[in-house]
Design a protein around this motif. Sequence first.
Motif, PDB file in Angstrom:
ATOM      1  N   PHE A 274       0.823  -1.209   0.000  1.00 25.15           N
ATOM      2  CA  PHE A 274       0.000   0.000   0.000  1.00 25.15           C
ATOM      3  C   PHE A 274       0.860   1.263   0.000  1.00 25.15           C
ATOM      4  CE2 PHE A 274      -2.049   3.361   2.546  1.00 25.15           C
ATOM      5  CZ  PHE A 274      -3.150   3.620   1.744  1.00 25.15           C
ATOM      6  N   VAL A 275       1.889   1.283   0.808  1.00 24.96           N
ATOM      7  CA  VAL A 275       2.776   2.453   0.883  1.00 24.96           C
ATOM      8  C   VAL A 275       3.385   2.744  -0.485  1.00 24.96           C
ATOM      9  CG1 VAL A 275       5.002   3.265   1.783  1.00 24.96           C
ATOM     10  CG2 VAL A 275       3.313   2.280   3.342  1.00 24.96           C
ATOM     11  N   VAL A 276       3.857   1.713  -1.161  1.00 26.17           N
ATOM     12  CA  VAL A 276       4.480   1.896  -2.476  1.00 26.17           C
ATOM     13  C   VAL A 276       3.461   2.397  -3.498  1.00 26.17           C
ATOM     14  CG1 VAL A 276       5.629   0.730  -4.398  1.00 26.17           C
ATOM     15  CG2 VAL A 276       6.245   0.145  -2.051  1.00 26.17           C
ATOM     16  N   LEU A 277       2.316   1.736  -3.578  1.00 23.55           N
ATOM     17  CA  LEU A 277       1.315   2.075  -4.586  1.00 23.55           C
ATOM     18  C   LEU A 277       0.719   3.466  -4.361  1.00 23.55           C
ATOM     19  CD1 LEU A 277      -0.537  -1.356  -4.878  1.00 23.55           C
ATOM     20  CD2 LEU A 277       1.145  -0.376  -6.453  1.00 23.55           C
ATOM     21  N   LEU A 278       0.375   3.775  -3.109  1.00 27.04           N
ATOM     22  CA  LEU A 278      -0.228   5.074  -2.830  1.00 27.04           C
ATOM     23  C   LEU A 278       0.771   6.208  -3.061  1.00 27.04           C
ATOM     24  CD1 LEU A 278      -2.766   6.572  -1.807  1.00 27.04           C
ATOM     25  CD2 LEU A 278      -1.757   6.484   0.487  1.00 27.04           C
ATOM     26  N   PHE A 279       2.001   6.020  -2.602  1.00 25.23           N
ATOM     27  CA  PHE A 279       3.008   7.072  -2.749  1.00 25.23           C
ATOM     28  C   PHE A 279       3.217   7.433  -4.212  1.00 25.23           C
ATOM     29  CE2 PHE A 279       7.332   8.419  -3.646  1.00 25.23           C
ATOM     30  CZ  PHE A 279       7.457   9.518  -2.809  1.00 25.23           C
ATOM     31  N   TRP A 280       3.462   6.425  -5.056  1.00 28.67           N
ATOM     32  CA  TRP A 280       3.796   6.728  -6.449  1.00 28.67           C
ATOM     33  C   TRP A 280       2.579   7.189  -7.243  1.00 28.67           C
ATOM     34  CZ3 TRP A 280       8.364   8.074  -7.473  1.00 28.67           C
ATOM     35  CH2 TRP A 280       9.449   7.511  -6.801  1.00 28.67           C
ATOM     36  N   THR A 281       1.386   6.785  -6.823  1.00 33.37           N
ATOM     37  CA  THR A 281       0.171   7.271  -7.478  1.00 33.37           C
ATOM     38  C   THR A 281       0.009   8.772  -7.239  1.00 33.37           C
ATOM     39  OG1 THR A 281      -0.957   5.133  -7.272  1.00 33.37           O
ATOM     40  CG2 THR A 281      -2.341   7.071  -7.611  1.00 33.37           C
ATOM     41  N   ILE A 282       0.139   9.182  -5.964  1.00 34.66           N
ATOM     42  CA  ILE A 282       0.015  10.607  -5.635  1.00 34.66           C
ATOM     43  C   ILE A 282       1.193  11.390  -6.192  1.00 34.66           C
ATOM     44  CG2 ILE A 282      -0.143  12.284  -3.752  1.00 34.66           C
ATOM     45  CD1 ILE A 282      -1.450  10.133  -2.044  1.00 34.66           C
TER      46      ILE A 282
ATOM     47  N   MET B 159      17.464   6.992  -1.035  1.00 27.52           N
ATOM     48  CA  MET B 159      16.681   6.856   0.188  1.00 27.52           C
ATOM     49  C   MET B 159      15.182   6.890  -0.123  1.00 27.52           C
ATOM     50  SD  MET B 159      16.954   8.977   3.790  1.00 27.52           S
ATOM     51  CE  MET B 159      18.611   8.364   4.120  1.00 27.52           C
ATOM     52  N   ASN B 160      14.806   7.736  -1.070  1.00 24.91           N
ATOM     53  CA  ASN B 160      13.414   7.787  -1.491  1.00 24.91           C
ATOM     54  C   ASN B 160      12.982   6.424  -2.025  1.00 24.91           C
ATOM     55  OD1 ASN B 160      10.850   8.564  -2.329  1.00 24.91           O
ATOM     56  ND2 ASN B 160      11.582   9.517  -4.206  1.00 24.91           N
ATOM     57  N   HIS B 161      13.810   5.836  -2.882  1.00 26.44           N
ATOM     58  CA  HIS B 161      13.464   4.526  -3.447  1.00 26.44           C
ATOM     59  C   HIS B 161      13.540   3.409  -2.407  1.00 26.44           C
ATOM     60  CE1 HIS B 161      12.855   5.743  -7.569  1.00 26.44           C
ATOM     61  NE2 HIS B 161      13.964   6.460  -7.534  1.00 26.44           N
ATOM     62  N   ALA B 162      14.424   3.555  -1.453  1.00 29.87           N
ATOM     63  CA  ALA B 162      14.492   2.567  -0.373  1.00 29.87           C
ATOM     64  C   ALA B 162      13.200   2.567   0.442  1.00 29.87           C
ATOM     65  CB  ALA B 162      15.679   2.871   0.544  1.00 29.87           C
ATOM     66  N   MET B 163      12.621   3.754   0.626  1.00 28.69           N
ATOM     67  CA  MET B 163      11.396   3.887   1.411  1.00 28.69           C
ATOM     68  C   MET B 163      10.145   3.565   0.607  1.00 28.69           C
ATOM     69  SD  MET B 163      12.028   7.352   3.664  1.00 28.69           S
ATOM     70  CE  MET B 163      12.297   8.435   2.235  1.00 28.69           C
ATOM     71  N   HIS B 164      10.162   3.912  -0.702  1.00 27.70           N
ATOM     72  CA  HIS B 164       8.919   3.906  -1.466  1.00 27.70           C
ATOM     73  C   HIS B 164       8.905   3.010  -2.701  1.00 27.70           C
ATOM     74  CE1 HIS B 164       8.827   8.058   0.477  1.00 27.70           C
ATOM     75  NE2 HIS B 164       7.817   7.412   1.024  1.00 27.70           N
ATOM     76  N   THR B 165       9.997   2.354  -3.003  1.00 19.37           N
ATOM     77  CA  THR B 165      10.036   1.502  -4.200  1.00 19.37           C
ATOM     78  C   THR B 165      10.505   0.091  -3.884  1.00 19.37           C
ATOM     79  OG1 THR B 165      10.587   3.451  -5.548  1.00 19.37           O
ATOM     80  CG2 THR B 165      10.925   1.283  -6.551  1.00 19.37           C
ATOM     81  N   PHE B 166      11.677  -0.006  -3.288  1.00 21.86           N
ATOM     82  CA  PHE B 166      12.337  -1.293  -3.072  1.00 21.86           C
ATOM     83  C   PHE B 166      11.516  -2.227  -2.186  1.00 21.86           C
ATOM     84  CE2 PHE B 166      15.972  -3.881  -1.296  1.00 21.86           C
ATOM     85  CZ  PHE B 166      16.241  -4.532  -2.495  1.00 21.86           C
ATOM     86  N   VAL B 167      10.630  -1.668  -1.387  1.00 18.85           N
ATOM     87  CA  VAL B 167       9.807  -2.463  -0.468  1.00 18.85           C
ATOM     88  C   VAL B 167       9.004  -3.519  -1.230  1.00 18.85           C
ATOM     89  CG1 VAL B 167       7.871  -2.377   1.153  1.00 18.85           C
ATOM     90  CG2 VAL B 167       9.630  -0.596   1.214  1.00 18.85           C
ATOM     91  N   LEU B 168       8.426  -3.136  -2.362  1.00 21.97           N
ATOM     92  CA  LEU B 168       7.540  -4.047  -3.091  1.00 21.97           C
ATOM     93  C   LEU B 168       8.257  -5.268  -3.678  1.00 21.97           C
ATOM     94  CD1 LEU B 168       4.690  -4.673  -3.958  1.00 21.97           C
ATOM     95  CD2 LEU B 168       5.003  -3.206  -5.960  1.00 21.97           C
ATOM     96  N   PRO B 169       9.366  -5.092  -4.405  1.00 20.29           N
ATOM     97  CA  PRO B 169      10.055  -6.299  -4.902  1.00 20.29           C
ATOM     98  C   PRO B 169      10.561  -7.207  -3.786  1.00 20.29           C
ATOM     99  CG  PRO B 169      11.316  -4.295  -5.410  1.00 20.29           C
ATOM    100  CD  PRO B 169       9.960  -3.860  -4.973  1.00 20.29           C
ATOM    101  N   VAL B 170      10.918  -6.638  -2.650  1.00 19.83           N
ATOM    102  CA  VAL B 170      11.332  -7.465  -1.516  1.00 19.83           C
ATOM    103  C   VAL B 170      10.163  -8.311  -1.025  1.00 19.83           C
ATOM    104  CG1 VAL B 170      12.092  -7.430   0.891  1.00 19.83           C
ATOM    105  CG2 VAL B 170      13.189  -5.933  -0.773  1.00 19.83           C
ATOM    106  N   LEU B 171       8.982  -7.711  -0.955  1.00 18.92           N
ATOM    107  CA  LEU B 171       7.790  -8.452  -0.538  1.00 18.92           C
ATOM    108  C   LEU B 171       7.466  -9.576  -1.512  1.00 18.92           C
ATOM    109  CD1 LEU B 171       5.480  -5.512   0.608  1.00 18.92           C
ATOM    110  CD2 LEU B 171       6.584  -7.216   2.070  1.00 18.92           C
TER     111      LEU B 171
END
Length: 228
Positions: free
Chosen positions: A95-103, A124-136
């Motif tokens: 949710f954090v990844v999808l909502l952040f990049w949508t807005i 750092m931005n990508h560590a917080m808002h992008t990289f999370v999803l592929p790790v999941l």
Amino acid sequence: EKTPLSWSLFHVTMLTWYAFVVKSLAAKDGEELPPGIFFYGGPWKYLTFLNLLLQMSFFLLATLVDFQRVQKSFVFLTSLKDLLFSVFVFPVGSFVVLLFWTIFAFDRELVYPATIDAFFPPWMNHAMHTFVLPVLLGEVLLQPHVYPPRKLALTALAAVGVAYLFWIVWVYLSVGLWVYPLLGRLSSAGLVFFFFFNMSVVAFLYELGDKLNVLVWSQRRAVKSREE
């Protein structure tokens, strides 16, 4: 049954990564940041930061499970790990990844103002808002997880969502500033709709995680049974 080495390496690596990211982000609290970034509550009011702590906690728990040799503890910790991943880690992280990049794509000033770029480097931005999803997704592919009853999971998610809502409303009532600029653009009705819409998205992501878990591991078990 011995834990596969690939699981242990992945979990230890991700634990180290998230610990590094959280430490790097927390260190910014002492720097001269743009006005309104770490007001009242520091980073603890941002869902992004709370999610990083959630992800780090999960990989710490997963690492403990990987190296646990006492059967009773192993069973308990594995159940706790599966519960944490299925109900919170996957849906909230996605949710954090999808909502952040949508807005961000619509208007970055509503969620991540350009003034922040001078203080938080792109990695750092990508560590917080992008990289999370592929790790999941990597975790989904790496090992199966036992999902709890749907009603229990969604109730727990709703409770956490309401708790976070109360927290950001408290911040607003205390200092007169919304955690995210977007919230200040919405009417009362808009805020209610935005909250319920977001909860619906999180619930959908929980269901998606469940379906992915079944899809990936039912196919792998089918292939394995045919090979045997």
